[in-house]
Design an enzyme around this catalytic site. Structure first.
Site, PDB file in Angstrom:
ATOM      1  N   TRP A 357       1.753  -6.311   2.935  1.00  0.00           N
ATOM      2  CA  TRP A 357       2.270  -4.992   3.174  1.00  0.00           C
ATOM      3  C   TRP A 357       1.825  -3.863   2.796  1.00  0.00           C
ATOM      4  CZ3 TRP A 357       6.047  -2.401   0.346  1.00  0.00           C
ATOM      5  CH2 TRP A 357       6.119  -3.034  -0.831  1.00  0.00           C
ATOM      6  N   ASP A 358       1.028  -4.144   1.767  1.00  0.00           N
ATOM      7  CA  ASP A 358       0.455  -3.009   1.129  1.00  0.00           C
ATOM      8  C   ASP A 358      -0.279  -2.039   1.908  1.00  0.00           C
ATOM      9  OD1 ASP A 358       0.948  -5.191  -0.662  1.00  0.00           O
ATOM     10  OD2 ASP A 358      -0.821  -4.853  -1.997  1.00  0.00           O
ATOM     11  N   GLU A 488       9.775  -8.670  -7.310  1.00  0.00           N
ATOM     12  CA  GLU A 488       9.565 -10.127  -6.941  1.00  0.00           C
ATOM     13  C   GLU A 488       9.966 -11.036  -8.351  1.00  0.00           C
ATOM     14  OE1 GLU A 488       5.893 -10.046  -3.892  1.00  0.00           O
ATOM     15  OE2 GLU A 488       5.468 -10.156  -6.078  1.00  0.00           O
ATOM     16  N   LYS A 602       9.868  -5.797 -11.694  1.00  0.00           N
ATOM     17  CA  LYS A 602       8.363  -5.884 -11.422  1.00  0.00           C
ATOM     18  C   LYS A 602       7.780  -4.691 -11.015  1.00  0.00           C
ATOM     19  CE  LYS A 602       4.567  -8.620  -9.508  1.00  0.00           C
ATOM     20  NZ  LYS A 602       4.296  -9.588  -8.650  1.00  0.00           N
ATOM     21  N   GLN A 603       8.456  -4.066  -9.904  1.00  0.00           N
ATOM     22  CA  GLN A 603       7.755  -3.018  -9.573  1.00  0.00           C
ATOM     23  C   GLN A 603       9.327  -2.007  -8.589  1.00  0.00           C
ATOM     24  OE1 GLN A 603       5.600  -5.505  -6.596  1.00  0.00           O
ATOM     25  NE2 GLN A 603       6.127  -3.667  -5.280  1.00  0.00           N
TER      26      GLN A 603
END
Length: 770
Positions: A357-358, A488, A602-603
C-alpha cells in the site's frame, strides 16, 4: 548511523575502500531505468562479501509459503522478484594474475553516483600480490532512452609495468537469491550462444516460465585506438563469455566497452527473444558509447528540469533529496501498467520486490506532482486490472457479492503475504486504494477516470467494508473487530480509528461518485450497474450511508484525542524517552509479546489518518493528537518520519519538522537503521519528497485548488521545487522574504498562497511576501 558518504549537491561519493561497508555501498550506488536495475557490484571478480543483484521488472517466482500450520485463506506463495542474469561481469587478469579487490591492496578508491546524469563511476589503484600496480576506471549506466540496454566502459592502465591485460566479459545465469530457501535456484537455461565479440543466454524462471534473454557485444581499444576482436569463446552451463587480450605498455590504457541487452518475455515473444536481445546489444554497439551516454545524460537533465528540488545552505539536505528523487525515477517510469513499485525497488531482495500500500499512500503523491499525469494514472490502472483478483482474495476469506480486498503484498493481484496479522487484518490498505482514486482526480481534474475505471473499484471496496463491520447494541454503532492498523506493533485490535475512518470516508466517496457518474455518463453508469450487479440484493446506498453515519470513531473524552483503538488508553503511556538507549530498536531487543503490550507505535497510525484528511481538522485537533502520539512513536518503520515531519510543519514545530526530514532523507545514505545493506527504502523516499513539498512547502490540493503556505527552515537559506498541476509546471522558490512563483508552462493557473488567491499567467513570475 554511519557517516562515510561525502557531502556533495549532485554526487554520492565514497572515498576509500572499506570491505565492511561494501554491501551498504552496493545498495546506495544502485542504478536502474524502470525496466531493470543493478546493485553497485564490481564488474571484476570480487571474493569478499557482496550481495550480487541484477533485477528485471515484472519477473518473479512464487515461493511456497512455509508456515507451521495452515490457515484457511492463507496465500499459497510469497512472490519474490528474482536475482537475474549477471550482465555486468568483466573478469580481469594482469599477466595471468587475477584482479580481485579482496586480495589486492587498494588505494585511491572513489565510487561516484552522478545524479545529474544517472551514471555510476568508479576508479581505484590496485597493487596485486606480485607488486604490479594498475589503475582502473569504470563508467556504467542503464539507459533511460534505450531501456533494454546497460552499458559499461572499463579502463585498465598499468602503472609500474608493461604487460598483458586479459578481459573476460561474461554473462552468468548461475545466480542465487539472498532470501532463497535451502540455496534454491530459480532459473533454468533455455539456450546460450557465443561468438567473436558477442554472447547471449536465455533463462526461464521455474513455475512462472518467464524468459529473460541477456546478450552483449563488445569493443576493445588501446590508447584510444580501436582493436580487432579475436576472442576465445567460453560456453558452459548457464555461462557464456569472451576472453580478449591486449598488450599494454606502462601508462597505456586498455578499454573494454560492454554493450548489454536485457529483454524479458513481457516485451518479446519467447521464440524471438534471444534474437531480439542480440540485435539490441548490436544496435547499442553501433550507436557507440559516447552517443548512448549523451542521449542518456540529456534525458536525465531534462527529467531534473521537471522535478528537481534545490536547497541553499545545507549540502547534506540537498544531496539527500536529490538522491531520493533519483531513486524514485530509476524505479518507476509509468511506461507499463503491469509494473509497480517494490519497497526496495531494484536495489535489493527484501520484501520480495513486490507491491504494498506504500505505492498509493506515499509514491502516488510524488508522481502526481513531478510527472505527466499518465504516470500516476498507470499506478491506478494497475490496481484496476487486479480488481478481479482482489474480489477473489476477499472470497477466500468469506466475503461475497463482489466485495474486494486488495492484497497487502502482490505482484500479480493475488495476495502473497504470509503473516496472518498482516494478511488477514491490515485491511486499511483497501482505504489507500480508494483514497488514491480521489487523490488522482482531485489533483489532475481527470473526472473521466471514475467512469472508466475508478467507480468499479470503489463499489467493490465499499462492499467489503459493508460486510466487514458489524452492529453493536452496546456501542450503538458499527464496529470493526480484529484488525491491524498501520502501527504493526499492535495486532488483532478492535476499532482502529484509522481503519474505521477510511471505511467511513470510502463509503461516502463511493456514494458521491455513483451520483457523479450517473449524471455525467449515464450510459457508462448503466454498464457498471449491470456489470457489478449493483443494488440487486439490497439498497446498498442506504446501507453504506447508515454505516458511514454510525461507525465508531473513538475519542478520549478527557483529552479530546482520537483513540488509536479500543483499550489503547489503558496502556502504560510512558513516552519513548523512557526506553533505555541500549534497547533500541525494540523490534530487535524486546519480545514480540512485550512489544504488543506496550504503548509504543511503530509508525504513524492516528496521525496517518489526520495527515490524509488534514483539511477536516482544525489546528487544535491536530496539535492535541500530535502532541499525544508523537512521543509514543519509535519510528521503526521507514514510512513514519515523513508523516511526522509534514504534520510538525503544519503546526509550526520547525525544529521537529527538520529533525524528521533529515532522518527520512538520509535514512539510507547514513544507514540509520543498519539495514541499507539489503537495499534502499524506495517507497519511503517518496515520503522524503513529501516532507519538503507538503511539509516545508505547505502544498495542498483542496477541492481541485492548489494551495501553498511555505515555511523556511532556519537551517536553509532558501529552497525551490517544481509542481506539475493540471497542465501547468510551476517553480516555487522560497526565500527569507518572499515566495516566488514562476509558471514555466503555457497554462495559466490560479493558486492560493497563504490563503489568498493569486492569478499566475502563463510564462509569468509572481512574488508574494512572506
Amino acid at each position: 548511523m554511519r557517516d562515510y558518504i561525502k557531502k556533495d549537491p549532485w554526487n554520492i561519493i565514497e572515498e576509500g575502500f572499506d570491505p565492511a561497508l561494501n554491501r551498504i555501498s552496493e545498495s546506495i550506488f544502485s542504478i536502474g531505468n524502470g525496466k531493470m536495475g543493478q546493485r553497485a557490484n564490481f564488474e571484476e571478480k570480487y571474493s569478499g562479501s557482496s550481495l550480487r543483484g541484477s533485477y528485471v521488472a515484472g519477473v518473479y517466482y512464487p515461493d511456497k509459503t512455509r508456515v507451521g500450520w495452515w490457515k484457511n485463506g492463507y496465500p499459497e506463495y510469497f512472490a519474490k522478484v528474482l536475482n537475474a542474469t549477471n550482465w555486468i561481469g568483466i573478469n580481469v587478469a594482469i599477466d595471468g594474475e587475477e584482479l580481485d579487490l579482496a586480495t589486492a591492496k587498494v588505494s585511491a578508491f572513489t565510487r561516484v553516483l552522478n545524479m545529474r546524469e544517472g551514471l555510476l563511476q568508479r576508479q581505484f589503484v590496485a597493487t596485486l600480490p606480485s607488486g604490479k600496480q594498475v589503475q582502473v576506471r569504470s563508467t556504467r549506466f542503464t539507459s533511460i532512452v534505450d531501456a533494454d540496454n546497460g552499458v559499461i566502459r572499463y579502463e585498465v592502465t598499468p602503472l609500474n609495468f608493461s604487460g598483458k591485460i586479459r578481459f573476460t566479459p561474461l554473462i552468468d545465469l548461475n545466480v542465487f537469491n539472498q532470501d532463497s530457501n535451502y540455496d534454491e535456484q530459480f532459473w533454468t537455461e533455455v539456450s546460450r550462444a557465443a561468438g567473436n565479440g558477442s554472447a547471449v543466454i536465455t533463462g526461464e524462471t521455474k513455475k512462472t516460465q518467464f524468459h529473460v534473454a541477456t546478450a552483449f557485444a563488445i569493443e576493445l581499444a588501446l590508447a584510444g585506438e580501436k582493436q580487432a576482436i579475436n576472442a576465445e569463446v567460453v560456453t558452459q552451463d548457464k555461462f557464456v563469455a569472451n576472453v580478449v587480450e591486449v598488450n599494454a605498455t606502462q601508462d597505456q590504457t586498455a578499454t573494454l566497452f560492454k554493450y548489454a541487452a536485457v529483454i524479458s518475455s513481457l516485451y518479446s515473444d519467447k521464440a524471438a527473444i534471444q534474437s531480439d536481445a542480440e540485435k539490441s546489444a548490436a544496435a547499442a554497439m553501433s550507436k557507440g558509447f559516447d552517443t548512448l551516454l549523451k542521449e542518456h545524460s540529456d534525458a536525465w537533465i531534462q527529467k531534473w528540469a521537471e522535478c528537481d528540488i534545490t536547497i541553499e545552505g545545507d549540502v547534506a539536505a540537498q544531496q539527500a533529496i536529490r538522491f531520493n528523487i533519483l531513486q524514485m525515477n530509476q524505479t518507476y517510469t509509468g511506461e507499463d501498467e503491469r509494473l509497480n513499485i517494490g519497497p526496495k525497488g531494484f536495489t535489493g531482495e527484501k520484501y520480495g520486490g513486490v507491491t504494498y500500500w506504500d505505492t498509493e499512500a506515499y509514491c502516488l503523491p510524488f508522481y502526481l506532482k513531478t510527472a505527466d499525469p499518465k504516470v500516476a494514472r498507470q499506478l491506478l490502472v494497475y490496481r484496476y486490472k487486479h480488481l478481479q483478483k482482489a474480489i477473489e482474495n476477499a472470497a477466500k476469506l468469506g466475503f461475497k457479492d463482489g466485495a474486494a480486498l486488495y492484497p497487502m503484498v502482490t505482484i500479480n493481484g493475488e495476495e502473497c503475504h504470509n503473516e496472518w496479522e498482516i494478511t488477514f487484518e491490515e485491511i486499511h490498505r483497501n482505504g489507500a486504494m480508494s483514497f488514491a482514486i480521489y487523490n488522482y482526480i482531485n489533483h489532475t481534474g481527470d473526472t473521466g477516470y471514475l467512469a472508466e475505471y475508478g467507480l468499479e473499484v470503489l463499489i467493490a471496496i465499499s462492499r467489503f467494508w459493508r460486510q466487514r463491520v458489524q452492529w453493536s447494541d452496546r456501542r450503538n454503532g458499527y464496529i470493526m473487530l480484529g484488525v491491524t492498523g498501520p502501527n504493526e506493533y499492535e495486532n488483532n485490535v478492535n476499532n482502529n480509528w484509522y481503519t474505521n475512518l477510511l471505511a467511513q470516508w470510502t463509503l461516502n466517496y463511493t456514494r458521491e461518485s455513483l451520483a457523479q457518474v450517473q449524471a455525467s455518463n449515464p450510459a457508462r453508469y448503466a454498464e457498471i450497474v449491470q456489470k457489478t450487479n449493483f443494488g440487486a440484493k439490497e439498497d446498498e446506498l442506504a446501507a453504506w450511508s447508515d454505516i458511514a453515519a454510525k461507525i465508531v470513531l473513538p475519542v478520549d473524552q478527557q483529552t479530546g484525542v482520537f483513540i488509536q483503538h479500543d483499550g489503547f488508553m489503558d496502556k502504560d503511556l510512558q513516552p519513548m524517552s523512557a526506553i533505555p538507549k541500549g534497547e533500541y530498536p525494540i523490534h530487535k531487543n524486546w519480545s514480540w509479546d512485550r512489544i504488543l503490550r506496550s504503548c509504543y507505535i511503530k509508525q504513524a497510525d492516528v496521525l496517518q489518518g489526520i495527515y490524509t484528511f488534514e483539511a477536516n481538522y482544525d489546528k487544535e485537533t491536530l496539535r492535541k493528537n500530535f502532541d499525544f502520539y508523537e512521543p509514543l512513536t519509535v519510528h521503526e518503520s521507514s514510512l513514519s518520519p515523513c508523516i511526522h515531519s509534514i504534520l510538525a510543519s503544519s503546526l509550526g514545530y520547525e525544529d521537529l519538522a527538520y529533525k524528521f526530514y533529515l532522518r527520512t532523507a538520509r535514512l539510507d545514505l547514513d544507514d540509520y537503521n543498519h539495514d541499507t545493506d539489503d537495499g534502499l527504502h524506495i517507497t519511503s523516499m517518496a515520503g522524503t519528497w513529501m516532507s519538503v513539498v507538503e511539509g516545508f512547502g505547505g502544498v495542498r490540493v483542496q477541492q481541485g485548488q492548489l494551495r501553498l503556505a511555505p515555511a523556511l527552515p532556519k537551517q536553509w537559506q532558501g529552497y525551490s521545487f517544481r509542481i506539475t498541476f493540471r497542465g501547468a509546471l510551476v517553480k516555487v522558490a522560497v526565500t527569507p522574504n518572499a515566495v516566488i512563483l514562476e509558471n514555466e508552462s503555457d497554462t495559466a493557473l490560479n493558486v492560493h498562497v497563504y490563503g489568498a488567491e493569486k492569478n499566475l499567467p502563463a510564462r509569468q513570475i509572481l512574488s508574494v511576501a512572506r
